[in-house]
Design a protein around this motif. Sequence first.
Motif, PDB file in Angstrom:
ATOM      1  N   VAL A  65       0.861  -1.173   0.000  1.00 54.03           N
ATOM      2  CA  VAL A  65       0.000   0.000   0.000  1.00 54.03           C
ATOM      3  C   VAL A  65       0.898   1.224   0.000  1.00 54.03           C
ATOM      4  N   GLY A  66       0.370   2.308  -0.529  1.00 52.62           N
ATOM      5  CA  GLY A  66       1.164   3.526  -0.556  1.00 52.62           C
ATOM      6  C   GLY A  66       0.327   4.711  -0.938  1.00 52.62           C
ATOM      7  N   GLY A  67       0.951   5.845  -0.866  1.00 52.19           N
ATOM      8  CA  GLY A  67       0.247   7.047  -1.249  1.00 52.19           C
ATOM      9  C   GLY A  67       1.116   8.276  -1.131  1.00 52.19           C
ATOM     10  N   HIS A  68       0.564   9.344  -1.656  1.00 48.70           N
ATOM     11  CA  HIS A  68       1.202  10.656  -1.653  1.00 48.70           C
ATOM     12  C   HIS A  68       0.494  11.538  -0.640  1.00 48.70           C
ATOM     13  N   SER A  69       1.263  12.224   0.175  1.00 50.21           N
ATOM     14  CA  SER A  69       0.740  13.195   1.130  1.00 50.21           C
ATOM     15  C   SER A  69      -0.230  12.514   2.103  1.00 50.21           C
ATOM     16  N   LEU A  70      -1.445  12.993   2.191  1.00 54.60           N
ATOM     17  CA  LEU A  70      -2.414  12.393   3.107  1.00 54.60           C
ATOM     18  C   LEU A  70      -2.707  10.941   2.728  1.00 54.60           C
ATOM     19  N   GLY A  98       4.354  -4.394   2.385  1.00 55.03           N
ATOM     20  CA  GLY A  98       5.048  -3.160   2.695  1.00 55.03           C
ATOM     21  C   GLY A  98       4.263  -1.912   2.371  1.00 55.03           C
ATOM     22  N   VAL A  99       4.942  -0.782   2.597  1.00 51.43           N
ATOM     23  CA  VAL A  99       4.350   0.548   2.475  1.00 51.43           C
ATOM     24  C   VAL A  99       5.285   1.447   1.669  1.00 51.43           C
ATOM     25  N   VAL A 100       4.701   2.251   0.780  1.00 52.55           N
ATOM     26  CA  VAL A 100       5.449   3.222  -0.013  1.00 52.55           C
ATOM     27  C   VAL A 100       4.858   4.605   0.256  1.00 52.55           C
ATOM     28  N   LEU A 101       5.706   5.516   0.697  1.00 51.62           N
ATOM     29  CA  LEU A 101       5.266   6.871   1.044  1.00 51.62           C
ATOM     30  C   LEU A 101       5.925   7.893   0.134  1.00 51.62           C
ATOM     31  N   TYR A 102       5.118   8.768  -0.426  1.00 53.15           N
ATOM     32  CA  TYR A 102       5.618   9.880  -1.222  1.00 53.15           C
ATOM     33  C   TYR A 102       5.207  11.175  -0.538  1.00 53.15           C
ATOM     34  N   VAL A 107       9.905   8.522   0.273  1.00 50.77           N
ATOM     35  CA  VAL A 107      10.571   9.437  -0.640  1.00 50.77           C
ATOM     36  C   VAL A 107      10.024  10.837  -0.382  1.00 50.77           C
ATOM     37  N   THR A 108      10.922  11.759  -0.094  1.00 48.69           N
ATOM     38  CA  THR A 108      10.537  13.147   0.121  1.00 48.69           C
ATOM     39  C   THR A 108      11.190  14.025  -0.929  1.00 48.69           C
ATOM     40  N   GLY A 109      10.754  15.271  -0.993  1.00 49.79           N
ATOM     41  CA  GLY A 109      11.290  16.221  -1.950  1.00 49.79           C
ATOM     42  C   GLY A 109      12.058  17.333  -1.269  1.00 49.79           C
ATOM     43  N   SER A 110      13.255  17.597  -1.751  1.00 50.94           N
ATOM     44  CA  SER A 110      14.065  18.664  -1.166  1.00 50.94           C
ATOM     45  C   SER A 110      13.467  20.044  -1.427  1.00 50.94           C
ATOM     46  N   ASP A 138      10.178  10.620 -13.821  1.00 52.13           N
ATOM     47  CA  ASP A 138      11.243   9.669 -14.172  1.00 52.13           C
ATOM     48  C   ASP A 138      12.118   9.376 -12.961  1.00 52.13           C
ATOM     49  N   ARG A 139      12.496  10.415 -12.242  1.00 51.98           N
ATOM     50  CA  ARG A 139      13.334  10.220 -11.047  1.00 51.98           C
ATOM     51  C   ARG A 139      12.599   9.403  -9.995  1.00 51.98           C
ATOM     52  N   LEU A 140      11.332   9.712  -9.811  1.00 49.14           N
ATOM     53  CA  LEU A 140      10.532   8.983  -8.837  1.00 49.14           C
ATOM     54  C   LEU A 140      10.369   7.517  -9.247  1.00 49.14           C
TER      55      LEU A 140
END
Length: 129
Positions: free
Chosen positions: A11-16, A34-38, A56-59, A113-115
Amino acid sequence: MTDAGVENWYVGGHSLGGAMACRYAAENPEAIEGVVLYASYCDRDISGTGLAAMSVTGSADTVLDSDSYEENRENLPSDATIRELPLNHTQFGSYRGQRGDKPSDRSYATAHDRLANVTVAWFRSQRGT
């Protein structure tokens, strides 16, 4: 094989959406691998579940609360994969602009692409290939 021929569910998701994925994982660790967090963090403890995790976070992300991210880091397994890419918050998704997010000089195609590169590599490492 399990449902629909899928052997391993994540499972995963972006932000909330990532926070909601962690809540699901905390309540159903036996149902997933597992879990994928963006641009997100776990507000529930999954550290002792044995689940795989990638964050994965963004600078250039000016939306994610970095203090809350750090405070909740211990909710992830100690061997979680943590990556930071030069992305803003909206570049993790398929929409443009969000209140509080600063524009980026990188294209969405480059950002995605990077993600994709870090995500695919992580999933391959989970399979051992």
